[in-house]
Scaffold this motif. Structure first.
Motif, PDB file in Angstrom:
ATOM      1  N   CYS A 212       0.832   9.894   6.130  1.00 32.23           N
ATOM      2  CA  CYS A 212      -0.052   9.098   6.993  1.00 32.23           C
ATOM      3  C   CYS A 212      -1.309   9.838   7.442  1.00 32.23           C
TER       4      CYS A 212
ATOM      5  N   VAL B  80      -0.453   2.577  11.866  1.00 40.11           N
ATOM      6  CA  VAL B  80       0.328   2.370  10.631  1.00 40.11           C
ATOM      7  C   VAL B  80      -0.314   1.400   9.624  1.00 40.11           C
TER       8      VAL B  80
ATOM      9  N   ARG C 229      -0.485   2.985   6.041  1.00 43.51           N
ATOM     10  CA  ARG C 229       0.537   2.564   5.069  1.00 43.51           C
ATOM     11  C   ARG C 229       0.209   1.239   4.399  1.00 43.51           C
TER      12      ARG C 229
ATOM     13  N   GLN D 127       9.025  -1.201   8.241  1.00 46.88           N
ATOM     14  CA  GLN D 127       8.310  -1.209   9.529  1.00 46.88           C
ATOM     15  C   GLN D 127       8.668  -2.464  10.312  1.00 46.88           C
TER      16      GLN D 127
ATOM     17  N   THR E 195       3.154  14.089   6.336  1.00 48.80           N
ATOM     18  CA  THR E 195       2.654  14.084   7.714  1.00 48.80           C
ATOM     19  C   THR E 195       2.742  12.722   8.401  1.00 48.80           C
ATOM     20  N   CYS E 196       2.647  12.760   9.718  1.00 49.70           N
ATOM     21  CA  CYS E 196       2.670  11.567  10.566  1.00 49.70           C
ATOM     22  C   CYS E 196       1.375  11.524  11.381  1.00 49.70           C
ATOM     23  N   ALA E 197       0.862  10.315  11.602  1.00 50.89           N
ATOM     24  CA  ALA E 197      -0.401  10.180  12.332  1.00 50.89           C
ATOM     25  C   ALA E 197      -0.243   9.337  13.591  1.00 50.89           C
ATOM     26  N   ILE E 198       0.985   9.061  13.979  1.00 47.70           N
ATOM     27  CA  ILE E 198       1.220   8.027  14.986  1.00 47.70           C
ATOM     28  C   ILE E 198       0.675   8.391  16.369  1.00 47.70           C
TER      29      ILE E 198
ATOM     30  N   ASN F 273       9.160   8.166   6.431  1.00 48.84           N
ATOM     31  CA  ASN F 273       8.528   9.352   5.857  1.00 48.84           C
ATOM     32  C   ASN F 273       9.563  10.243   5.191  1.00 48.84           C
TER      33      ASN F 273
ATOM     34  N   CYS G  49       8.601   9.503  11.017  1.00 49.47           N
ATOM     35  CA  CYS G  49       9.688   8.523  11.046  1.00 49.47           C
ATOM     36  C   CYS G  49      10.647   8.670   9.867  1.00 49.47           C
TER      37      CYS G  49
END
Ligand code: 5AD
Ligand code: SF4
Length: 475
Positions: A104, A188, A192, A223, A69-72, A37, A34
């Motif tokens: 994340c 999230v 976060r 968010q 990185t993103c973990a969504i 990030n 996002c």
């Protein structure tokens, strides 16, 4: 694909980031996920700049590679793992190279990352970036280094971000961190941490500095911006007295403070939450021409029952009430959404309810996803991921097709009208054209003439593609 699509599909795509610094040590920084990030990567670059680093676009020559990185969704994590395989080859040739995983996915997997991906030397969560110089030192001393401690206070308020990949016109400003909402599908809150708001003075100062440097648009990031509240340093939202609450700065007030910096500074923000969005915020938006008439109000599903399973805190009717409020207070406001298809237990009728709600709202734009189960979330612990993959995908295809139809209708309705456009950069398709956006966030392309980047221009729209307006300047 149109410019808007390319630009907005940033979500989930990798961005190689570059600044203009001349440090001795080379940092290769790549960001996934996002806008928050991306904004964090600018904090990271700032911290490392003070350590004598400058960025490079060639990872083979880097001393340090950082992947934010993103973990969504599972797909986002898979992309990072594939990328790490490429870095492995570079590290074989240059063994002293340090590889760090930030953000994340680092927070979600913690030390496990070091076992799973042997080439990783550093694992750092989103609240621990101040520790990076120390962690790099540790690795240089021959150890692996991990800091995934989440904070209840960290907002990086005092750090001036190094603007990366900047067009010099638009920039992100992070106004809060974390999330307390606990939507059942979402990772999230775990990656976060708790929600906390940044000191408004530091936000206004950052926006003013950007304006003085020639920037003409800031996007305030959180968010859930509607629950922004700042009552003084160290005072947490949960423990505020009624008096402290009454004296605290709300999002509506913050928005007004930033809008008053200068009429030529445009303000955008993301993300709103249907549960918390107040009419007060809408009235402030309506009052200031420089607050863009665009709201990203994710619905996720059109079915009240599914929304309850998602723990979103509103019904279909309550969401519709918020949309009615937007349309009443700002009839020309564009609205976009996030939609998840095939969430646990979603029936065919409930999927149809999502489609009918989309038709009713007439979204200008949507980000649409098939549900991806995430470890530790409420949904993973409480419900079965029971919708077959092909059903999720088919429903997603239907949602995307409908959104395309709605976007086209919205774009076509703009032809023949004059739009005030802020010029961002050269059109990707033609060196003779500028690309900018109108207040509703739609991309507008027109011949350059004598106009310059960062200027406002009135453009008469003559034709359009599915998502881009094409016209000529009429000033
Ligand atoms: N699966 C699919 N989409 C998700 N999102 C968040 N978590 C998931 C998940 N587990 C989507 C939501 C959110 C957006 C940022 O990503 O629509 O608003
Ligand atoms: Fe952003 Fe959420 Fe992805 Fe973290 S998990 S990078 S907060 S989209």
């Amino acid at each position: 694909m149109e410019e808007k699509v390319i630009d907005e599909s940033r979500q989930g795509e990798a961005l190689m980031l570059q600044d203009n610094n001349q440090g001795k040590r080379k940092l290769f920084l790549e960001s996934y996920g996002c806008q928050m990030n991306f904004s964090d990567s600018e904090i990271v670059a700032s911290i490392l700049k003070n350590e004598g680093f400058s960025t490079t676009q060639d990872y083979t020559e880097a001393d340090v590679i950082f992947v934010n990185t993103c973990a969504i969704r599972e797909g986002a994590e898979q992309r990072v793992r594939n990328r790490l395989v490429e870095f492995k080859h570079a590290k074989k040739k240059k063994p002293e190279m340090i590889v760090g995983v930030l953000g994340c996915m680092a927070e979600r997997l913690k030390e496990k990352f070091l076992d799973e991906e042997k080439i990783v030397d550093i694992v750092v969560g989103p609240d621990a970036y101040r520790d990076l110089p120390n962690l790099i030192g540790k690795v240089e001393g021959g150890q692996k280094a991990v800091n995934v401690i989440l904070s209840k206070e960290e907002t990086y308020a005092d750090i001036t971000p190094v603007r990366l990949d900047s067009n010099g016109v638009s920039a992100f400003i992070s106004i809060m961190r974390g999330c307390d909402n606990m939507c059942s599908f979402c990772v999230v809150p775990f990656t976060r941490g708790r929600e906390r708001s940044r000191d408004p003075e530091s936000i206004v100062k950052e926006a003013k500095e950007l304006f003085d440097q020639g920037y003409r648009e800031v996007t305030l990031l959180g968010q859930n911006v509607d629950s922004y509240i700042f009552a003084g340093g160290g005072l947490k939202k949960e423990i505020l007295t009624e008096e402290q609450k009454a004296n605290a700065t709300t999002f509506a007030q913050l928005l007004e403070m930033v809008a008053q910096i200068h009429p030529d500074l445009r303000i955008r923000y993301s993300t709103s939450n249907p549960r918390d969005m107040t009419d007060e915020v809408l009235h402030v938006m309506a009052k200031y021409d420089n607050i863009c008439k665009y709201i990203h109000l994710p619905v996720q599903s059109g079915s009240t029952r599914v929304l309850e399973v998602m723990n979103r805190g509103y019904t279909r009717e309550q969401y519709m009430d918020r949309i009615n409020a937007i349309k009443r207070i700002m009839p020309d406001c564009a609205i976009s959404s996030d939609i998840i298809t095939g969430f646990c237990t979603e029936t065919e009728e409930e999927h149809q309810e999502t489609l009918s709600l989309m038709e009713w709202v007439e979204y200008d734009f949507s980000y649409m996803f098939a549900y991806s189960e995430r470890p530790k979330t409420l949904a993973e612990r409480q419900y079965k991921d029971d919708i077959p993959e092909e059903v999720k995908k088919r429903r997603l295809t239907e949602v995307i097709a409908l959104q395309q139809k709605l976007s086209e209708k919205k774009t076509k309705a703009q032809v023949g009208k004059v739009h005030r456009v802020l010029i961002e950069h050269e059109s990707k398709k033609s060196a003779d054209m500028w690309m900018g956006r109108n207040t509703q966030n739609t991309v507008v392309v027109f011949p350059k003439g004598n106009y310059k980047k960062g200027e406002y221009v009135n453009v008469l729209v003559e034709k359009c593609t599915a998502t881009t307006l094409i016209g000529k300047a009429i000033d």
